[in-house]
Enzyme design. Structure first.
Site, PDB file in Angstrom:
ATOM      1  N   TYR A 128      18.410 122.592  71.841  1.00 52.32           N
ATOM      2  CA  TYR A 128      17.493 121.600  72.404  1.00 52.32           C
ATOM      3  C   TYR A 128      17.464 120.420  71.436  1.00 52.32           C
ATOM      4  O   TYR A 128      16.779 120.443  70.423  1.00 52.32           O
ATOM      5  CB  TYR A 128      16.097 122.201  72.592  1.00 52.32           C
ATOM      6  CG  TYR A 128      15.031 121.193  72.965  1.00 52.32           C
ATOM      7  CD1 TYR A 128      15.219 120.317  74.035  1.00 52.32           C
ATOM      8  CD2 TYR A 128      13.839 121.106  72.261  1.00 52.32           C
ATOM      9  CE1 TYR A 128      14.254 119.390  74.376  1.00 52.32           C
ATOM     10  CE2 TYR A 128      12.861 120.188  72.595  1.00 52.32           C
ATOM     11  CZ  TYR A 128      13.077 119.328  73.647  1.00 52.32           C
ATOM     12  OH  TYR A 128      12.121 118.403  73.992  1.00 52.32           O
TER      13      TYR A 128
ATOM     14  N   GLU B  91      12.826 124.515  75.193  1.00 54.44           N
ATOM     15  CA  GLU B  91      11.398 124.170  75.196  1.00 54.44           C
ATOM     16  C   GLU B  91      10.559 125.379  75.610  1.00 54.44           C
ATOM     17  O   GLU B  91       9.822 125.347  76.600  1.00 54.44           O
ATOM     18  CB  GLU B  91      11.121 122.977  76.118  1.00 54.44           C
ATOM     19  CG  GLU B  91      11.366 121.636  75.450  1.00 54.44           C
ATOM     20  CD  GLU B  91      10.662 120.484  76.127  1.00 54.44           C
ATOM     21  OE1 GLU B  91       9.585 120.092  75.660  1.00 54.44           O
ATOM     22  OE2 GLU B  91      11.192 119.970  77.120  1.00 54.44           O
TER      23      GLU B  91
ATOM     24  N   ASP C  16      10.120 120.039  84.648  1.00 55.58           N
ATOM     25  CA  ASP C  16      10.622 118.694  84.924  1.00 55.58           C
ATOM     26  C   ASP C  16      12.143 118.634  84.836  1.00 55.58           C
ATOM     27  O   ASP C  16      12.735 117.578  85.070  1.00 55.58           O
ATOM     28  CB  ASP C  16       9.996 117.678  83.963  1.00 55.58           C
ATOM     29  CG  ASP C  16      10.196 118.054  82.506  1.00 55.58           C
ATOM     30  OD1 ASP C  16      10.544 119.216  82.240  1.00 55.58           O
ATOM     31  OD2 ASP C  16       9.993 117.196  81.636  1.00 55.58           O
ATOM     32  N   HIS C  17      12.770 119.760  84.493  1.00 57.94           N
ATOM     33  CA  HIS C  17      14.219 119.909  84.514  1.00 57.94           C
ATOM     34  C   HIS C  17      14.601 120.931  85.584  1.00 57.94           C
ATOM     35  O   HIS C  17      13.756 121.705  86.051  1.00 57.94           O
ATOM     36  CB  HIS C  17      14.746 120.387  83.157  1.00 57.94           C
ATOM     37  CG  HIS C  17      14.562 119.397  82.052  1.00 57.94           C
ATOM     38  ND1 HIS C  17      15.611 118.768  81.409  1.00 57.94           N
ATOM     39  CD2 HIS C  17      13.434 118.930  81.442  1.00 57.94           C
ATOM     40  CE1 HIS C  17      15.151 117.968  80.477  1.00 57.94           C
ATOM     41  NE2 HIS C  17      13.830 118.052  80.473  1.00 57.94           N
TER      42      HIS C  17
ATOM     43  N   ASP D  35      19.736 121.135  76.471  1.00 55.89           N
ATOM     44  CA  ASP D  35      19.231 119.782  76.707  1.00 55.89           C
ATOM     45  C   ASP D  35      19.704 118.901  75.552  1.00 55.89           C
ATOM     46  O   ASP D  35      19.160 118.963  74.449  1.00 55.89           O
ATOM     47  CB  ASP D  35      17.713 119.820  76.802  1.00 55.89           C
ATOM     48  CG  ASP D  35      17.106 118.462  77.118  1.00 55.89           C
ATOM     49  OD1 ASP D  35      17.870 117.488  77.246  1.00 55.89           O
ATOM     50  OD2 ASP D  35      15.865 118.377  77.225  1.00 55.89           O
TER      51      ASP D  35
ATOM     52  N   ASN E  84      15.872 123.969  80.774  1.00 52.63           N
ATOM     53  CA  ASN E  84      14.717 123.513  80.002  1.00 52.63           C
ATOM     54  C   ASN E  84      13.474 123.804  80.842  1.00 52.63           C
ATOM     55  O   ASN E  84      13.181 123.102  81.810  1.00 52.63           O
ATOM     56  CB  ASN E  84      14.828 122.014  79.699  1.00 52.63           C
ATOM     57  CG  ASN E  84      13.691 121.497  78.827  1.00 52.63           C
ATOM     58  OD1 ASN E  84      12.553 121.935  78.933  1.00 52.63           O
ATOM     59  ND2 ASN E  84      14.000 120.554  77.960  1.00 52.63           N
TER      60      ASN E  84
ATOM     61  N   ASN F 170      19.608 115.582  75.672  1.00 53.08           N
ATOM     62  CA  ASN F 170      18.736 114.403  75.679  1.00 53.08           C
ATOM     63  C   ASN F 170      19.524 113.097  75.572  1.00 53.08           C
ATOM     64  O   ASN F 170      19.072 112.127  74.946  1.00 53.08           O
ATOM     65  CB  ASN F 170      17.697 114.483  74.553  1.00 53.08           C
ATOM     66  CG  ASN F 170      16.355 114.999  75.047  1.00 53.08           C
ATOM     67  OD1 ASN F 170      15.883 114.620  76.114  1.00 53.08           O
ATOM     68  ND2 ASN F 170      15.746 115.892  74.287  1.00 53.08           N
TER      69      ASN F 170
END
Length: 618
Positions: free
Chosen positions: A157, A42, A296-297, A196, A7, A198
């Protein structure tokens, strides 16, 4: 062969971080990742905004899915190395509703059947409605499905639960993903799901999962309960990376960058590579890459064996089962190389602003016969001092049939108005720069030229009237009374002049001293007023706090505030409403909070008290 998932939180922001900012192309970035199949989530870009370098790298077959309505949001992409792994078929989305033009034929489709809303148990929204058309769940560009022969790859995603109203959409997307995988397995296919999700699968995958208050009800959340039931041993999908690291703690793939959580590894594991049971023998190794920054991943990957031996003794080679027999194979029709804007069938907008083909080569200059000045408006006579600053800029006019060339005896430039061109000719308007005229007419005015001159003392030539240049006052007095006859007045007048001179010098020195003291006092007052606010100390650790700015839309947006400067970590103090007191770990951030405006008011009050005490008589 390596399959990598990441991501990236924006394909346009990734090259801004180290080490990716040292590479000049997307091709170089992909090669640095050292993977045969690269899956991004993303992407945060649209088809109209993606550049050719990103859309069609040299040695990769690329596939994308973008949101239909919301641009710069979500989006997934797959880059397959054309030398080692080219998919046989490809589709966009999970529902089978998103089709290219023309639509995919039966031979081009991966599945024979697709998820149907009336065959699924969907979660109703706040109004009690369930989606009748699954294309609504596919409208945000969240999945790409590719058939590589040995397996069907699904790069997805999954939605995040940003609010309670978003939960039905999130759960229904999970149900559609599960149904699509189930349909492929019923057709005898092996499936590999990356991306991802989540969701945290177990308490071991959450930074606060070890706390007693979280572990007791961890799987009560609907998304976690669904994921837990989908994974082995109760479900059909295997978390293959966790299988290689069953008891590894801190194996997180996502961190909150707003609170600098990556520094102390205060994160979660929400990125997965899930495989069906038939693919387990092919997987050699799997792990995460937390050292790679840029999002951030962090990336996750698995490595596949080049060959395996079945229980029957038959040896299978990876290139054979993926049908990569050494011959060049074209990617499926949904590949980006077949988009009209990249296949030469559609003219890009940028071509309308490029130079025409009839432009002069570099270094060549047009002949005077081909240049004619463009004159707009009536002719006027300018003064000599202005006209000397003007220059006539020649413009190339196209040659027309039947037009006679200019004679060599005539001047190449003329100030007279030329005849109107024919309607077939295009007019070229030229706007003469007026910089030279403005410079000629502009006059320098006396006055304040900079901010510093406002605070400087005026010179004597600006404040005092013009006086004769003399060195001493005594010389003036001698000149004044040189023609006077009475000798008795000379001594008295001379003494009076000396007294006046001494008194004038005292007044000037006193005024200069008062001006200097006033200036220093004002400077001190301004420096105290504009001085930065000294950070307060948090109450628990007694350390200087750190200042932040509110960026969330609302009444407090733009305001500054102070919080504890220590990093976050497991058990850091979120406040009494969110963290039990017995679970607080004081080695991490405490719950200190104060607005910067309050800190500034307290600082000014303290300065006023100190100034009052200093003025009191002792």
């Amino acid at each position: 062969m390596r399959i990598l998932s990441w991501n990236i939180n924006g394909i346009r922001t990734l090259p801004q971080y180290h080490p990716w900012n040292s590479y000049k192309s997307c091709q170089a970035i992909l090669e640095q990742l050292q993977a045969d199949i690269i899956c991004f989530q993303e992407m945060k870009i649209t088809r109209s905004a993606i550049e050719r370098d990103v859309a069609v790298p040299d040695t990769y077959a690329s596939f994308f899915s973008f949101p239909i309505n919301k641009g710069g949001y979500s989006g997934v992409g797959v880059y397959a190395d054309a030398r080692t792994a080219v998919p046989l078929k490809g589709e966009e989305g999970l529902s089978g509703k998103i089709q290219p033009k023309p639509q995919l034929s039966a031979d081009e489709q991966i599945s024979k059947s697709y998820p149907c809303s009336h065959e699924m148990k969907l979660l109703p929204d706040e109004l009690g409605n369930t989606p009748s058309d699954l294309s609504v769940l596919d409208a945000e560009g969240r999945a790409i499905v590719l058939d590589f022969g040995l397996f069907v790859l699904i790069n997805t995603y999954c939605p995040n639960e940003t609010s309670d109203a978003r939960l039905p959409f999130k759960m229904n997307y999970h149900y559609m993903l599960q149904e699509r995988v189930r349909g492929l397995m019923e057709e005898g296919r092996e499936v590999l799901v990356v991306g991802d999700i989540n969701i945290c699968a177990t308490p071991l995958d959450h930074c606060d999962g070890n706390l007693a208050s979280n572990a007791s009800y961890f799987h009560e959340h609907p998304a976690r309960a669904w994921f837990h039931s989908w994974l082995d041993p109760t479900g059909h999908m295997i978390d293959i990376v966790r299988r290689f690291w069953p008891d590894r703690k801190g194996m997180y793939t996502c961190w909150n960058t707003k609170i600098s959580a990556r520094e102390t590894n205060y994160g979660t594991r929400v990125d997965y590579i899930l495989v069906t049971h038939g693919l387990v023998p092919w997987v050699k190794h799997g792990d995460i890459q937390p050292s790679l920054k840029g999002s951030d991943h962090c990336p996750i990957y698995i490595d596949l064996h080049d060959s395996i031996t079945l229980d029957s003794g038959v040896k299978l080679h990876l290139r054979d089962v993926m049908q990569m027999n050494g011959e060049k194979r074209e990617p499926p029709r949904i590949a980006a190389k077949y988009w009209e804007e990249f296949s030469g069938k559609q003219t890009l907008l940028s071509t309308f602003f490029s130079k025409k083909g009839g432009a002069l080569p570099s270094g060549a200059s047009p002949s005077p016969a081909e240049l004619t000045p463009v004159v707009t408006g009536p002719s006027v006579t300018l003064p000599a001092e202005v006209s000397t600053t003007l220059q006539v800029t020649p413009v190339r006019l196209p040659n027309t049939s039947g037009a006679s060339s200019t004679s060599s005896s005539q001047p190449p430039y003329s100030s007279k108005q030329t005849s109107a061109p024919s309607p077939s000719q295009k007019r070229k308007l030229l706007t003469e720069p007026r910089e030279s005229m403005r410079k000629a007419s502009k006059k320098v005015k006396k006055g304040q030229t900079s901010l510093s001159t406002f605070f400087s003392q005026p010179s004597a030539s600006q404040t005092l009237p013009h006086t004769p240049s003399v060195s001493r006052m005594e010389d003036v007095l001698v000149i004044l009374h040189a023609d006077t006859n009475p000798d008795g007045y000379i001594a008295s007048d001379y003494r009076m002049a000396l007294e006046l001179s001494n008194s004038q010098e005292k007044i000037v020195s006193q005024s200069c001293a008062s001006a200097t003291s006033s200036s220093s006092h004002n400077k001190t007052a301004w420096s105290q007023l504009l001085a930065p606010v000294q950070p307060p100390k948090c109450l628990v650790h007694g350390e200087p706090a750190k200042e932040f700015t509110v960026h969330k839309p609302g009444p407090n947006k733009g305001k500054n505030f102070f919080i504890c400067s220590r990093p976050v970590g497991p058990g850091y103090d979120k406040g009494k409403a969110e963290r039990l007191r017995e679970e607080v770990d004081h080695q991490y951030r405490c719950n200190f909070f104060k607005w910067s405006s309050e800190v500034k008011k307290e600082s000014l009050k303290q300065k006023d008290r100190s100034s009052v005490k200093s003025d009191e008589p002792t």
